[in-house]
Design a protein around this motif. Structure first.
Motif, PDB file in Angstrom:
ATOM      1  N   ASN A  69       0.830  -1.201   0.000  1.00  0.00           N
ATOM      2  CA  ASN A  69       0.000   0.000   0.000  1.00  0.00           C
ATOM      3  C   ASN A  69       0.866   1.253   0.000  1.00  0.00           C
ATOM      4  OD1 ASN A  69      -2.878  -1.206   0.710  1.00  0.00           O
ATOM      5  ND2 ASN A  69      -1.391  -2.173   2.094  1.00  0.00           N
ATOM      6  N   THR A  70       0.309   2.332  -0.545  1.00  0.00           N
ATOM      7  CA  THR A  70       1.014   3.608  -0.522  1.00  0.00           C
ATOM      8  C   THR A  70       0.014   4.739  -0.309  1.00  0.00           C
ATOM      9  OG1 THR A  70       2.679   4.965  -1.643  1.00  0.00           O
ATOM     10  CG2 THR A  70       0.873   4.158  -2.988  1.00  0.00           C
ATOM     11  N   TYR A  71       0.532   5.841   0.208  1.00  0.00           N
ATOM     12  CA  TYR A  71      -0.221   7.095   0.327  1.00  0.00           C
ATOM     13  C   TYR A  71       0.763   8.196  -0.050  1.00  0.00           C
ATOM     14  CZ  TYR A  71      -4.143   9.915   2.129  1.00  0.00           C
ATOM     15  OH  TYR A  71      -5.222  10.754   2.252  1.00  0.00           O
ATOM     16  N   PHE A  72       0.523   8.804  -1.223  1.00  0.00           N
ATOM     17  CA  PHE A  72       1.376   9.895  -1.699  1.00  0.00           C
ATOM     18  C   PHE A  72       0.661  11.213  -1.471  1.00  0.00           C
ATOM     19  CE2 PHE A  72       2.367  13.061  -4.868  1.00  0.00           C
ATOM     20  CZ  PHE A  72       3.748  13.121  -4.816  1.00  0.00           C
ATOM     21  N   MET A  73       1.401  12.223  -1.000  1.00  0.00           N
ATOM     22  CA  MET A  73       0.802  13.534  -0.775  1.00  0.00           C
ATOM     23  C   MET A  73       1.802  14.619  -1.170  1.00  0.00           C
ATOM     24  SD  MET A  73      -1.190  14.848   2.661  1.00  0.00           S
ATOM     25  CE  MET A  73      -2.443  13.566   2.471  1.00  0.00           C
ATOM     26  N   ALA A  74       1.309  15.613  -1.905  1.00  0.00           N
ATOM     27  CA  ALA A  74       2.121  16.776  -2.275  1.00  0.00           C
ATOM     28  C   ALA A  74       1.618  17.985  -1.495  1.00  0.00           C
ATOM     29  CB  ALA A  74       2.035  17.040  -3.773  1.00  0.00           C
ATOM     30  N   PHE A  75       2.553  18.832  -1.063  1.00  0.00           N
ATOM     31  CA  PHE A  75       2.240  19.980  -0.224  1.00  0.00           C
ATOM     32  C   PHE A  75       2.726  21.275  -0.870  1.00  0.00           C
ATOM     33  CE2 PHE A  75       2.744  16.299   2.464  1.00  0.00           C
ATOM     34  CZ  PHE A  75       1.752  16.412   3.426  1.00  0.00           C
ATOM     35  N   ASP A  76       1.994  22.342  -0.606  1.00  0.00           N
ATOM     36  CA  ASP A  76       2.462  23.686  -0.902  1.00  0.00           C
ATOM     37  C   ASP A  76       2.965  24.307   0.400  1.00  0.00           C
ATOM     38  OD1 ASP A  76       1.858  23.719  -3.622  1.00  0.00           O
ATOM     39  OD2 ASP A  76      -0.206  24.368  -3.270  1.00  0.00           O
ATOM     40  N   ARG A 209      -1.720  19.898  -1.155  1.00  0.00           N
ATOM     41  CA  ARG A 209      -2.037  20.281  -2.536  1.00  0.00           C
ATOM     42  C   ARG A 209      -2.829  19.173  -3.236  1.00  0.00           C
ATOM     43  NH1 ARG A 209      -0.514  24.008  -6.311  1.00  0.00           N
ATOM     44  NH2 ARG A 209      -0.650  23.349  -8.489  1.00  0.00           N
ATOM     45  N   TRP A 210      -2.307  17.940  -3.213  1.00  0.00           N
ATOM     46  CA  TRP A 210      -3.034  16.810  -3.784  1.00  0.00           C
ATOM     47  C   TRP A 210      -2.498  15.524  -3.185  1.00  0.00           C
ATOM     48  CZ3 TRP A 210      -0.881  13.058  -7.271  1.00  0.00           C
ATOM     49  CH2 TRP A 210       0.390  13.356  -7.776  1.00  0.00           C
ATOM     50  N   ALA A 211      -3.258  14.462  -3.340  1.00  0.00           N
ATOM     51  CA  ALA A 211      -2.876  13.182  -2.742  1.00  0.00           C
ATOM     52  C   ALA A 211      -3.464  12.039  -3.544  1.00  0.00           C
ATOM     53  CB  ALA A 211      -3.341  13.104  -1.290  1.00  0.00           C
ATOM     54  N   GLN A 212      -2.862  10.865  -3.395  1.00  0.00           N
ATOM     55  CA  GLN A 212      -3.367   9.661  -4.050  1.00  0.00           C
ATOM     56  C   GLN A 212      -2.916   8.434  -3.274  1.00  0.00           C
ATOM     57  OE1 GLN A 212      -5.481   9.210  -6.988  1.00  0.00           O
ATOM     58  NE2 GLN A 212      -5.542   7.323  -5.800  1.00  0.00           N
ATOM     59  N   PHE A 348      -4.488   2.329  -8.473  1.00  0.00           N
ATOM     60  CA  PHE A 348      -5.375   3.122  -7.629  1.00  0.00           C
ATOM     61  C   PHE A 348      -6.811   2.914  -8.056  1.00  0.00           C
ATOM     62  CE2 PHE A 348      -4.750   6.289 -11.069  1.00  0.00           C
ATOM     63  CZ  PHE A 348      -6.041   6.767 -11.243  1.00  0.00           C
ATOM     64  N   ASP A 349      -7.726   3.137  -7.130  1.00  0.00           N
ATOM     65  CA  ASP A 349      -9.160   3.076  -7.414  1.00  0.00           C
ATOM     66  C   ASP A 349      -9.842   4.088  -6.511  1.00  0.00           C
ATOM     67  OD1 ASP A 349     -11.876   2.491  -7.684  1.00  0.00           O
ATOM     68  OD2 ASP A 349     -11.482   0.385  -8.105  1.00  0.00           O
ATOM     69  N   ASN A 350     -10.339   5.171  -7.125  1.00  0.00           N
ATOM     70  CA  ASN A 350     -11.004   6.235  -6.378  1.00  0.00           C
ATOM     71  C   ASN A 350     -12.522   6.125  -6.437  1.00  0.00           C
ATOM     72  OD1 ASN A 350      -8.455   7.354  -5.842  1.00  0.00           O
ATOM     73  ND2 ASN A 350      -8.513   8.620  -7.687  1.00  0.00           N
ATOM     74  N   GLY A 351     -13.030   4.968  -6.824  1.00  0.00           N
ATOM     75  CA  GLY A 351     -14.469   4.817  -6.970  1.00  0.00           C
ATOM     76  C   GLY A 351     -14.886   5.067  -8.406  1.00  0.00           C
ATOM     77  N   VAL A 352     -15.794   6.020  -8.628  1.00  0.00           N
ATOM     78  CA  VAL A 352     -16.272   6.321  -9.975  1.00  0.00           C
ATOM     79  C   VAL A 352     -16.217   7.829 -10.216  1.00  0.00           C
ATOM     80  CG1 VAL A 352     -17.769   4.297 -10.095  1.00  0.00           C
ATOM     81  CG2 VAL A 352     -18.684   6.461  -9.218  1.00  0.00           C
ATOM     82  N   ASP A 369     -13.082   5.390 -11.762  1.00  0.00           N
ATOM     83  CA  ASP A 369     -11.979   6.340 -11.621  1.00  0.00           C
ATOM     84  C   ASP A 369     -10.802   5.555 -11.056  1.00  0.00           C
ATOM     85  OD1 ASP A 369     -10.287   8.463 -11.308  1.00  0.00           O
ATOM     86  OD2 ASP A 369     -11.459   9.472  -9.749  1.00  0.00           O
ATOM     87  N   ALA A 370     -10.176   4.788 -11.912  1.00  0.00           N
ATOM     88  CA  ALA A 370      -9.146   3.852 -11.477  1.00  0.00           C
ATOM     89  C   ALA A 370      -8.017   3.816 -12.491  1.00  0.00           C
ATOM     90  CB  ALA A 370      -9.743   2.449 -11.309  1.00  0.00           C
ATOM     91  N   GLY A 371      -6.887   3.327 -12.078  1.00  0.00           N
ATOM     92  CA  GLY A 371      -5.764   3.227 -12.996  1.00  0.00           C
ATOM     93  C   GLY A 371      -4.457   2.984 -12.291  1.00  0.00           C
ATOM     94  N   LEU A 372      -3.433   3.634 -12.793  1.00  0.00           N
ATOM     95  CA  LEU A 372      -2.069   3.392 -12.333  1.00  0.00           C
ATOM     96  C   LEU A 372      -1.483   4.658 -11.729  1.00  0.00           C
ATOM     97  CD1 LEU A 372       0.265   1.146 -12.586  1.00  0.00           C
ATOM     98  CD2 LEU A 372       1.132   2.632 -14.387  1.00  0.00           C
ATOM     99  N   LEU A 373      -0.972   4.560 -10.522  1.00  0.00           N
ATOM    100  CA  LEU A 373      -0.173   5.633  -9.945  1.00  0.00           C
ATOM    101  C   LEU A 373       1.263   5.363 -10.388  1.00  0.00           C
ATOM    102  CD1 LEU A 373       0.019   8.161  -8.186  1.00  0.00           C
ATOM    103  CD2 LEU A 373       0.354   6.669  -6.207  1.00  0.00           C
TER     104      LEU A 373
END
Length: 428
Positions: A69-76, A209-212, A348-352, A369-373
């Protein structure tokens, strides 16, 4: 583009249009698997090694056997004070070192009138080979023409902005970032908690800023896992246990600033895949698109997964067995002057999500709403990812099913030593 490129582009375009299958909001360009379905850098037999060292020559989470498992997060960074940025990096470093070195414990004498230091989400859980990896984006060095922290002169040449590739549909809210933090572990709750802990330490100096999130498939020791398209995903990769190969392709050397030596440059791009369309394709078409047999993972014309690619092999009519615009051929080192990247990607799979097709009849629909990170590390993105993907963005048959919806480029400094904070040499 030369004449041969023009012919190949026209042939690809005709092939694309005659198949009338692609949802455009989902279908643009991307390497579903960079470096020819790169060989995995992990196997579950490493899962018994519960603790991955945080301190060291290199940051953990790069050459580390990949976790589930992973959790990636970008910050400003929103503070303008250099001292506050350094204080944040120190706090993040201390927290990362603490979380990666053992299971969580709660103080039995904690003040019940105060919020507990230990949130409790991972109490009783092993840290499951948790790694926390940090990166610095181009905008940390200069943003909107301003050198906020006196770092502009220290920006590495290799941290050059990525070009805009054919078919990119990047969402600004899922692109860029001053600093990245990625937690990886064999337990989803462990990685989620790690990022919650980091966010709790921002104290107004930074904002998300964003995360996945992402995951890898379960598999047996020494067996390549399959991706969401059903193909073995990870057959060719830079061998992490080969110091010479890692030095050549992954670890930054003395060609750049001293603060980046023994670090690496990371490209990360969420890629949505049109899974519903892909699942309806004939098996033969799927295999021609990827360039490998679906069941065995072998290159077309071969029998075993790790058989060497034969890019010159032809059928009785003189056609290449591995098509000219197949993913495997276009991403192979032999097609890119020997360029290689260390691929470390998650599903990744964010649902739909509601998607509008780019091709007639331009339907709108709700779909996965799924695919490859997609994630890769290299010594220099200009000679790694960018070199490989510029060609793939134009010609790869997988572009019919994939769309790059986000992007990040980060300089991941070398590992910290006890008593240091991550990236300390950058600020010295």
């Amino acid at each position: 583009m030369n004449n041969s490129d023009d012919k190949l582009a026209n042939r690809n375009r005709r092939s694309f249009l005659t198949r009338t299958l692609v949802a455009g909001g989902i279908a643009a360009t991307a390497p579903l698997t960079s470096n020819a379905l790169a060989r995995p850098i992990n196997s579950p037999d490493t899962a018994s090694k519960a603790i991955e060292p945080f301190y060291g020559k290199h940051q953990a989470g790069i050459a580390t056997p990949i976790q589930r498992n992973t959790y990636f997060m970008a910050f400003d960074v929103i503070t303008t004070e250099r001292a506050e940025l350094i204080a944040l990096l120190k706090a993040w470093t201390d927290a990362a070192a603490e979380m990666t070195q053992g299971p969580a414990h709660m103080d039995k004498n904690a003040d019940p009138e105060q919020a507990p230091k230990e949130m409790g989400a991972t109490l009783g859980l092993p840290n499951s080979r948790l790694t926390i990896t940090f990166g610095f984006g181009p905008t940390l060095f200069e943003k909107d023409g301003q050198d906020r922290f006196g770092l502009a002169s220290k920006r590495p040449a290799a941290l050059a902005d990525l070009p805009r590739f054919n078919g990119d549909q990047l969402i600004p809210e899922r692109t860029g970032g001053d600093i990245s933090i990625q937690a990886c572990a064999d337990d989803a709750q462990v990685v989620e908690y790690a990022l919650r802990r980091m966010v709790s330490l921002m104290n107004g100096a930074a904002q998300i800023r964003w995360a996945q999130t992402g995951f890898t498939a379960g598999y047996k020791p020494n067996e390549t896992p399959r991706n969401q398209m059903g193909f073995k995903d990870g057959t060719i990769n830079v061998p992490t246990k080969d110091p010479a190969a890692m030095h050549q392709f992954v670890w930054a050397g003395n060609e750049g600033p001293d603060w980046m030596r023994d670090g690496s440059y990371m490209v990360i791009r969420p890629i949505r895949i049109a899974l519903e369309h892909w699942d309806k394709m004939k098996l033969a078409f799927q295999e021609q698109t990827v360039g490998r047999h679906k069941l065995s993972g072998a290159p077309l014309g071969k029998h075993h997964e790790f058989d060497k690619l034969d890019l010159e092999a032809t059928d009785k009519d003189g056609n290449y067995l591995i098509p000219e615009n197949s993913h495997v051929r276009l991403s192979a080192p032999e097609s890119n002057d020997g360029a290689q990247i260390l691929r470390r990607a998650f599903n990744f799979d964010n649902g739909v999500a509601q998607i509008a097709e780019r091709w007639p009849p331009w339907h709108q629909s709700v779909t996965f709403d799924a695919g490859l990170l997609f994630q890769c590390y290299q010594r220099d993105p200009r000679t790694g990812f960018t070199k490989m993907f510029e060609k793939m963005a134009k010609f790869d048959m997988l572009n019919q099913f994939t769309t790059h919806i986000g992007s990040g480029l980060f300089a991941c400094p070398p590992g910290a030593q006890p008593g240091e904070f991550i990236g300390q040499k950058l600020f010295s």
